[in-house]
Design an enzyme around this catalytic site. Sequence first.
Site, PDB file in Angstrom:
ATOM      1  N   LEU A  55       0.649  -1.077  -0.124  1.00 10.58           N
ATOM      2  CA  LEU A  55       0.086   0.043   0.175  1.00 10.58           C
ATOM      3  C   LEU A  55       1.018   1.288   0.181  1.00 10.58           C
ATOM      4  CD1 LEU A  55      -3.086   0.035   2.232  1.00 10.58           C
ATOM      5  CD2 LEU A  55      -1.348   2.037   2.394  1.00 10.58           C
ATOM      6  N   CYS A  56       0.729   2.228  -0.799  1.00 14.66           N
ATOM      7  CA  CYS A  56       1.302   3.485  -0.959  1.00 14.66           C
ATOM      8  C   CYS A  56       1.264   4.456   0.282  1.00 14.66           C
ATOM      9  CB  CYS A  56       1.229   4.109  -2.358  1.00 14.66           C
ATOM     10  SG  CYS A  56       1.863   5.844  -2.316  1.00 14.66           S
ATOM     11  N   VAL A  57       2.093   4.709   0.740  1.00 14.94           N
ATOM     12  CA  VAL A  57       2.102   5.214   2.096  1.00 14.94           C
ATOM     13  C   VAL A  57       1.643   6.958   1.870  1.00 14.94           C
ATOM     14  CG1 VAL A  57       4.544   6.111   1.966  1.00 14.94           C
ATOM     15  CG2 VAL A  57       3.389   6.266   4.194  1.00 14.94           C
TER      16      VAL A  57
END
Lengths: 122, 132
Positions: free
Chosen positions: B79-81
């Site tokens: 998941l992209c921060v």
Amino acid sequence: MSNLASQITIIINSPPFSSISGKEGVDLALVCAAFEQKVNLVFDGDGILHLINNQRDKAINDKLHDMQLKALEFYDIDQVFVTKVSLKNRKLTENKLLSNCKAIEQTELKQLIDDSTQVVNF
Amino acid sequence: MSTKFSLLVTGSPTESQAHLSAIRFAKSVLSGGHTLSNVFFYQDAVNVANRFTLKPEDEAQLKEDWKAVAAQAQCELQLCVAAGNRRGIINHEEASQNGMDTNSIDDEFVVVGLGQLAANLAKNGQQFIHFK
């Protein structure tokens, strides 16, 4: 095992302001370039509206990302492509856009896509 | 012949069919004897990792379905921060750094930088499929 010769084409179709899709697409282009991949950044359809050169952020109380687009060359994304048909359909000309844009025909877009290892649409 | 797949999901779990399609695709990949190297969630797709979502039992439980797929495939749910932070999908570390009382992300999702997606894109020998 990553391939240094990989070529990624990122196509931005979505307009500015109504969503952050275009901005998140440009973010991916910058990160790919930072990872030393060859990146073709293409604005197509309403996506070309990101590139209009006289937008003012004071009018919308938000940050425009045209500064980010102007900085692309520092991330080794020398050229930003726009499709001629998208310009024509919106009665726009290249002189209304940021200076590092190159207008291309659909056949040239097809060639960019054919030459790419991956294509991601935003 | 076995093929490796890497998935990118960007569509919202509530406003698009992206997750339903991607989960069905992932299950077919595994049942067909192929492998899944990772699933990357970007843009509104990160909302699927929200541990506070409650859905009626007879509706698709996307988060649980993804966890089952990942367990079977033994792959990461990435998941992209930055995309997560924008949308309130916060892990323990970000929550404590920013004085928030708790995390909102499900612990089975791995928070990574966008560079991980760039690496997935550049990897040889696998098919990259985008669900939006």
